[in-house]
Scaffold this active site. Structure first.
Site: not given
Ligand code: AGP
Length: 653
Positions: A41, A66, A115, A141-142, A526, A530, A533, A549, A648
């Protein structure tokens, strides 16, 4: 750590009151303490001369990346604590406050964006939470892991609970300690925190203490900003930078108490601290969209600068020198490492996988890349000679933090590669390297990824040179090409229009496959992440050689298959894989090296990449992969910067 005598005395009052229950709390096994499971959060607090609400709501907007299930605010006004909270994004809350609290003048307040873990997103589970008497309120937050046993104690004492949250239990525990021990609000918070297991960053207000704000931290991040006669509290520095660049990052089990304009920092064991006041480097502009429609697009275009900044002062291509000050203190451990273990999640995991290829080719050092969430619950074999590198943009990802602590406990030297100064992972590691990508607000990581592979490539070149695997002229050649990467990035950014056209053709597709070989394999992973997500299309990244395979069974005339097909060592193999897809009427999308007409003919859609070595291809290939995901998501009307179900920094396991 020993308790002070007055503490013992206070706690004995506490214990006599709860003795028949204490055993319950104490019986929780120590490793259950859950310090490693912060929450994702955002909290903000303010006490000073200005009206608090505008500062708090702006702070929430800055922290919304967040977590954005629900939000709330509490303002101290004429001896009362006025609370407004609402499920949904911060915009919902500001609408509610506009309608129901239009002229808030209070100069002390706190706010929270959530969150959810304990209790579904709802108005009643939103923060702030208030004690039964209504005198004390809290944002948190926790995760309080022993909240159920504390709740039982309080319920037996007649406390009532409206929400399902652990946080409401904590604020009532504080109330009960205050009542039973007849202590000040900050002392009640301190005594209560001594009894909770788990992680917290909290801000507490008390009606009876209108000029006081209390902050506590363990596991979850908490920053205090020092202004001129005013103080700010937040989960990270983004809500604070606008007002002051002087901050204190609280350590675990520390509290900050602002009373009548004075700030005291002490431990929850009552040891007064003289904290280090840091000067923030980031600039406010970095937190604005700068005219771009989304932070993600802005951050994609910032990669020329972020890569330049991540290399600045670290290389001399003419002399073939790489200098990484942050690891000097543990250079021996790095150079004598028999094996490198890389721990990461999500996009950072893909950067680690790319680094595996860098290290094995340039330094001849074996690298094992681990999903942090798997690593920490396996019984991983870690040798003292191992060097562990934890890679994280936010520096707060719980799985990565936990995994590196496990490796450290087992005697490994641990490096960190992070983008947020002062975050938990850099403070937990022996040494490390910061990526200088600047704040990354868009949930989908873009510039942090290319900054991560930049510093990981520098590290591999450094080791390769030091252990003699690379000659000085090879080092010079690689560094010269790295110095030229921002120019290549500029070139490929000019092709956004072409990417947009391809997105228009494919944005309605239900599935997508990304394929690569060698350095192209992590890029396929990657690229798929992208797209998944931010557009919510089911996309899969695979090693191209794996298709036959099994996964090739997925291919038909509706399946777009994107190939990382630059003219590198794997080009021929990739071309034959493209043929296999064509043969099954799959839609071939390819990233090719400019001028590669034959591969172009094989493709239904293609983007030409500037000429680079295989080593540097990931840098230029990142851009069209990011832009394709961005434009497909845009055409599908998705919330680009705040995709559903994501946040994030994933600070929960
Ligand atoms: C990537 O676009 C995502 N936001 C997520 O997969 C992110 O890379 C992952 O949560 C790791 O985050 P960090 O690099 O802050 O540890």
């Amino acid at each position: 750590m020993e308790r002070t005598r007055s503490e013992e005395r206070r706690l004995s009052t506490f214990h006599t009151l709860y003795s028949k229950y204490i055993t319950k709390i104490a019986s929780f096994p120590e490793n259950f303490s859950g310090i490693l499971t912060p929450y994702m959060c955002g909290i903000v607090g303010y006490i000073g001369k200005k009206e608090a609400y505008p500062i708090l709501i702006k702070g929430l907007e800055r922290l919304e990346y967040r977590g954005y299930d629900s939000s709330g605010v509490a303002i101290m006004e004429e001896g009362d604590i006025l609370i407004r909270k609402k499920v949904g994004k911060v915009a919902e809350l500001s609408k509610l406050v506009k309608e129901t609290l239009p002229n808030s003048k209070g100069r002390v307040g706190m706010a929270h964006t959530r969150w959810a873990t304990h209790g579904e997103p709802s108005d009643v589970n939103s923060h702030p939470h208030t004690s039964n008497s209504g005198n004390i309120s809290i944002v948190h937050n926790g995760i309080i892991e022993n909240y159920l046993s504390i709740k039982k104690i309080l319920v037996d004492k007649g406390y009532k609970f409206e929400s399902e949250t652990d946080t409401e239990v904590l604020v009532n525990l504080i109330e009960d300690v205050k009542k039973e021990s007849k202590v000040s609000i900050d002392e009640a918070v301190r005594l209560a925190l001594l009894e909770v297991a788990g992680a917290f960053a909290i801000v507490v207000l008390s009606k009876k203490d209108p000029n006081t704000i209390v902050v506590g931290k363990r596991g979850s991040p908490a920053v205090i900003g020092i202004g001129d006669g005013e103080f700010f509290v937040a989960s990270d520095a983004t809500p604070i930078i606008e007002y002051t660049d002087k901050v204190i990052y609280l350590e675990d089990d520390e509290m900050g108490v602002v009373k009548d304009g004075e700030l005291t920092v002490k431990t929850i064991h009552n040891e007064v601290k003289n904290p280090y006041i840091q000067k923030l480097e980031m600039k406010i502009e970095e937190l604005e969209k700068g005219g771009f429609p989304h932070f993600m697009l802005k951050e994609i275009y910032e990669q020329t600068r972020s890569i330049t900044d991540s290399v600045r002062g670290r290389i001399n291509a003419k002399e073939g020198i790489v200098k990484l000050g942050g690891i000097e203190s543990h250079k021996e451990e790095l150079l004598s490492a028999k094996r490198i273990l890389m721990l990461a999640c999500g996009t950072s995991f893909h950067a680690a996988l790319e680094a595996k290829y860098f290290f094995e080719e340039l330094a001849g050092v074996p690298v094992s890349v681990e999903y942090a969430s798997e690593f920490r619950y396996r019984n991983p074999v870690i040798y003292k000679e191992d060097l562990v590198i934890a890679i994280s943009q936010s520096g707060e990802t719980a799985d990565t933090l936990a995994a590196l602590k496990l490796a450290k406990e087992r005697g490994a030297t641990v490096f960190g590669v992070c983008n947020v100064a002062g975050s938990s992972i850099p403070r937990e590691t022996h040494a490390g390297i910061y990526t200088h990508a600047g704040p990354e607000i868009g949930v989908a990581s873009t510039k942090a990824f290319t900054a991560q592979i930049t510093v990981l490539l520098l590290l591999a070149v450094f080791v390769g040179k030091e252990n003699g695997k690379l000659t000085v002229s090879q080092v010079k050649e690689i560094l010269a090409e790295m110095e030229n990467v921002p120019v290549k990035i500029e070139e490929i950014l000019l092709k956004e229009g072409e990417v947009k056209k391809i997105a228009k053709e494919l944005y309605e597709k239900k599935d997508f496959i990304y394929l690569g070989r060698g350095y192209g394999y992590p890029m396929a992973l990657e690229g798929a992440l992208k797209l998944k997500e931010i557009s919510y299309i089911h996309a899969e990244g695979l090693a191209a050689g794996e298709m036959k395979h099994g996964s090739i069974a997925l291919v038909d005339e509706n399946m777009p298959v994107l190939f990382i097909a630059n003219k590198g060592v794997h080009h021929e193999k990739i071309v034959s894989n493209m043929m296999e897809i064509k043969a099954r009427k799959g839609i071939v999308v390819s990233l090719i090296t400019e001028g590669d007409e034959s591969t172009k003919k094989l493709s239904d859609f293609c983007i030409e990449l500037p000429k680079t070595s295989d080593l540097i291809m990931p840098f230029v290939a990142s851009i069209p992969l990011q832009l394709l995901a961005y434009h497909i998501a845009l055409l599908r009307g998705a919330d680009i910067d705040k995709p559903r179900n994501l946040a994030k920094s994933v600070t929960v396991e």
